[in-house]
Write a protein that holds these residues in place. Structure first.
Motif, short mmCIF file in Angstrom:
data_model
loop_
_atom_site.label_atom_id
_atom_site.label_comp_id
_atom_site.label_asym_id
_atom_site.label_seq_id
_atom_site.Cartn_x
_atom_site.Cartn_y
_atom_site.Cartn_z
N GLY A 298 9.57 6.06 6.99
CA GLY A 298 8.16 5.72 6.91
C GLY A 298 7.38 6.08 8.16
N ILE A 299 6.23 6.71 7.96
CA ILE A 299 5.30 6.98 9.06
C ILE A 299 3.88 6.68 8.58
N ARG A 300 3.02 6.42 9.55
CA ARG A 300 1.65 6.00 9.25
C ARG A 300 0.68 6.73 10.15
N TRP A 301 -0.44 7.12 9.61
CA TRP A 301 -1.49 7.79 10.38
C TRP A 301 -2.38 6.74 11.05
N VAL A 302 -2.53 6.86 12.35
CA VAL A 302 -3.39 5.95 13.09
C VAL A 302 -4.33 6.77 13.96
N GLU A 303 -5.48 6.21 14.19
CA GLU A 303 -6.48 6.88 15.03
C GLU A 303 -6.75 6.04 16.27
N TRP B 132 0.83 -1.20 0.00
CA TRP B 132 0.00 0.00 0.00
C TRP B 132 0.87 1.26 0.00
N HIS B 133 1.40 1.60 -1.14
CA HIS B 133 2.06 2.87 -1.41
C HIS B 133 1.55 3.36 -2.76
N GLY C 40 3.59 16.03 14.22
CA GLY C 40 3.55 16.00 12.77
C GLY C 40 4.52 16.93 12.09
N ARG C 41 5.32 17.70 12.83
CA ARG C 41 6.19 18.70 12.21
C ARG C 41 7.23 18.13 11.27
N PRO C 42 7.80 16.93 11.53
CA PRO C 42 8.86 16.45 10.63
C PRO C 42 8.35 15.89 9.30
N VAL C 43 7.04 15.86 9.09
CA VAL C 43 6.51 15.23 7.89
C VAL C 43 6.95 15.99 6.65
N ILE C 44 7.56 15.29 5.71
CA ILE C 44 7.93 15.90 4.43
C ILE C 44 6.70 15.97 3.54
N GLY C 45 6.00 14.87 3.41
CA GLY C 45 4.82 14.89 2.56
C GLY C 45 4.00 13.63 2.72
N ARG C 46 2.70 13.80 2.65
CA ARG C 46 1.78 12.67 2.71
C ARG C 46 1.60 12.09 1.32
N LEU C 47 1.68 10.78 1.20
CA LEU C 47 1.43 10.14 -0.07
C LEU C 47 -0.05 10.20 -0.41
N PRO C 48 -0.39 10.27 -1.70
CA PRO C 48 -1.81 10.22 -2.06
C PRO C 48 -2.47 8.95 -1.54
N SER C 49 -3.76 9.02 -1.35
CA SER C 49 -4.49 7.89 -0.80
C SER C 49 -4.48 6.71 -1.76
N VAL D 76 -8.46 -8.07 -7.86
CA VAL D 76 -7.42 -7.18 -7.34
C VAL D 76 -6.95 -7.78 -6.02
N ASP D 77 -5.73 -8.27 -6.04
CA ASP D 77 -5.14 -9.07 -4.96
C ASP D 77 -4.33 -8.14 -4.06
N VAL D 78 -4.79 -7.92 -2.83
CA VAL D 78 -4.18 -6.94 -1.94
C VAL D 78 -3.96 -7.55 -0.56
N HIS D 79 -3.07 -6.91 0.19
CA HIS D 79 -2.95 -7.23 1.62
C HIS D 79 -4.09 -6.55 2.36
N PRO D 80 -4.70 -7.20 3.34
CA PRO D 80 -5.87 -6.62 3.99
C PRO D 80 -5.59 -5.37 4.83
N ASP D 81 -4.33 -5.15 5.22
CA ASP D 81 -4.01 -4.03 6.12
C ASP D 81 -3.77 -2.76 5.32
N ARG D 82 -4.86 -2.17 4.82
CA ARG D 82 -4.76 -0.91 4.08
C ARG D 82 -4.68 0.25 5.06
N PRO D 83 -3.65 1.10 4.95
CA PRO D 83 -3.52 2.22 5.89
C PRO D 83 -4.46 3.36 5.55
N THR D 84 -4.83 4.12 6.56
CA THR D 84 -5.58 5.34 6.31
C THR D 84 -4.74 6.35 5.54
N ALA D 85 -3.48 6.48 5.93
CA ALA D 85 -2.56 7.39 5.25
C ALA D 85 -1.13 7.00 5.59
#
Length: 365
Positions: A221-226, A115-116, A165-174, A144-153
Motif C-alpha cells: 500500500g502507498i498513498r499520495w500526499v501533498e 477508501w479503496h 514513484g518508479r515502483p508503482v504498479i498501478g493507481r487505483l481509481p479515485s 453514506v457512512d464513511v471514514h472522514p480520512d478520504r485519500p487523494t489517491a
C-alpha cells in the motif's frame, strides 16, 4: 458496552463478489442464486415445455470487489436495510442489483468499509439507481457512512522504497468525493468512531486496534500526499480508515462483515469480542490472505479461528480477497463451517431469545 441491539432476524444478500458459486452444497439457511431466480423472481417461461428458463443473460456477474445487503429486524419492529460496500465500478453493481431484485428504495444507509475503489466504486451508481426507483420519493435520502480520512489517491507498489514513484504498479481509481455523493442524492456521514445504525441493529466500528504480531497491513500500500505544494507517494501499510460491521443475533452471537481485512481478521475479531463480549457466530468477507507475500499469515490466522477463539465461529465465509490457499486451509481446519459463498447467495439467520439466555461467553486462548 457498545449500544448494539440484539436482532431476531438477519438476512444477507451478496451483491458483488469475486466468485460465482452455484454447485457446492450449502448449510441450512443458505440459498444459491439460481433457486432464488427460479422460485422468487418470476423467470421467463419456455412456451414449448412450460418450464422456467435459467436466464443467464440476467444473472449476477463476478467482479473484484465486495457488496452485501444486510437486513436486520427485531420482532414487532420494521426491518432495516443497510448496504455494506458497493463493489468496484458501475456495471457489476447495476447488473447485480437488477438480477437480485434488490429493493434499493428501502436501503437507508451505505457503509463504506474503507477508501479503496473496489469497495467504493459503485456508490454513485447505486445512489442514482435508488433515486430513479418509483418508490424513492416516498423515502428519506440515503446516508453514506464513511471514514472522514478520504485519500487523494492510493496505489499498489512493489515492496521497498517508493522514491520517484518508479515502483508503482498501478493507481487505483479515485474514490467518490463527498461532493459527488451529495450530488447523486446521498447524505454524507463521516465518522472515525464506532457507532450503531439501523435503529441500533448494525454496528459500524471505529478504527480497528492493531494488536497482533503477524498481521502487518497492506504491504504494497502507498498513498499520495501533498506537502508544501509538492506531491509524492508514501508507504501506507496500515489503512486506518478501514472499519468492520457487526450484527448481534439472539441465541447465535455476532455476525461480522470485514470486507478486506487489511487490519487483519484476527484484529477484527479481537476488537469485536472485546467490545461486545459475545461469541462470534459468522465471519463474512475478504480476509486479505491472497498472494505470496501474505502466505505466512495464513497458518496463524486459521489457527486462531479454529483453535484459539472459543467457541470457534459456526461459519466462516471467505470471500473477495481471501485467496485460494487460505480457503483451502480454512476448509481443512473448519470443515463444513467454512462455506464457499459467492455473489447472488442469500443467508438467513433466525434468532432464538431462549437460547440467548445460555449463550456461551467468548474467550481467546
Amino acid at each position: 458496552m457498545a449500544p448494539l441491539r440484539t436482532v431476531d432476524k438477519f438476512v444477507a444478500t451478496f451483491i458483488v463478489d469475486n466468485c460465482i458459486e452455484w454447485m457446492t452444497k450449502l448449510p441450512p439457511g443458505f440459498t444459491h442464486e439460481v433457486p432464488q431466480h427460479l422460485q422468487d423472481h418470476n423467470p421467463p417461461i419456455d412456451p414449448v415445455t412450460n418450464t422456467p428458463f435459467i436466464d443467464l443473460e440476467n444473472y449476477c456477474c463476478g467482479a473484484h470487489g465486495f457488496s452485501a445487503l444486510i437486513e436486520t429486524q427485531i420482532e414487532g419492529e420494521s426491518p432495516h436495510y443497510t448496504l455494506f460496500d458497493t463493489g468496484p465500478e458501475s456495471k457489476s453493481i447495476a447488473r447485480n442489483i437488477a438480477a437480485m431484485h434488490i429493493p434499493t428504495h428501502q436501503i437507508e444507509r451505505v457503509i463504506l468499509s474503507h477508501w479503496h475503489s473496489d469497495h467504493s466504486g459503485g456508490i454513485l451508481t447505486f445512489l442514482r439507481i435508488r433515486s430513479a426507483s418509483e418508490h424513492a420519493q416516498d423515502m428519506p435520502p440515503c446516508v453514506v457512512d464513511v471514514h472522514p480520512d478520504r485519500p487523494t489517491a492510493r496505489a499498489v507498489a512493489f515492496q521497498g522504497p517508493v522514491a520517484g514513484g518508479r515502483p508503482v504498479i498501478g493507481r487505483l481509481p479515485s474514490d467518490p468525493t463527498f461532493e459527488e455523493i451529495r450530488a447523486a442524492g446521498g447524505v454524507v456521514q463521516a465518522s472515525g468512531e464506532g457507532h450503531a445504525v439501523a435503529d441500533g441493529t448494525v454496528w459500524v466500528s471505529g478504527e480497528i486496534p492493531r494488536v497482533t504480531q503477524f498481521e502487518g497491513g497492506l504491504l504494497s500500500g502507498i498513498r499520495w500526499v501533498e506537502k508544501e505544494g509538492r506531491g509524492e507517494w508514501i508507504k501506507e501499510e496500515q489503512l486506518m480508515d478501514e472499519r468492520y460491521a457487526a450484527v448481534d443475533v439472539a441465541g447465535k452471537g455476532l455476525i461480522l462483515f470485514s470486507a478486506c481485512s487489511h487490519a487483519g481478521i484476527v484484529n477484527v475479531v479481537k476488537d469485536a469480542v472485546k467490545t461486545f463480549s459475545r461469541p462470534v457466530y459468522m465471519i463474512i468477507g475478504g480476509l486479505h490472505l491472497a498472494g505470496a507475500e501474505l502466505m505466512p499469515r495464513i497458518d496463524p490466522t486459521v489457527d486462531f479461528l479454529a483453535n484459539r477463539l472459543r467457541p470457534s465461529p459456526t461459519y466462516v465465509l471467505p470471500m473477495h480477497c481471501t485467496g485460494f490457499a487460505a480457503k483451502v486451509a480454512l476448509e481443512h481446519a473448519l470443515g463444513k463451517a467454512c462455506v464457499p459463498a459467492g455473489v447472488g447467495h442469500k443467508v438467513t439467520v433466525d434468532g432464538d431469545r431462549e437460547a440467548d439466555k445460555i449463550l456461551s461467553s467468548p474467550s481467546i486462548q
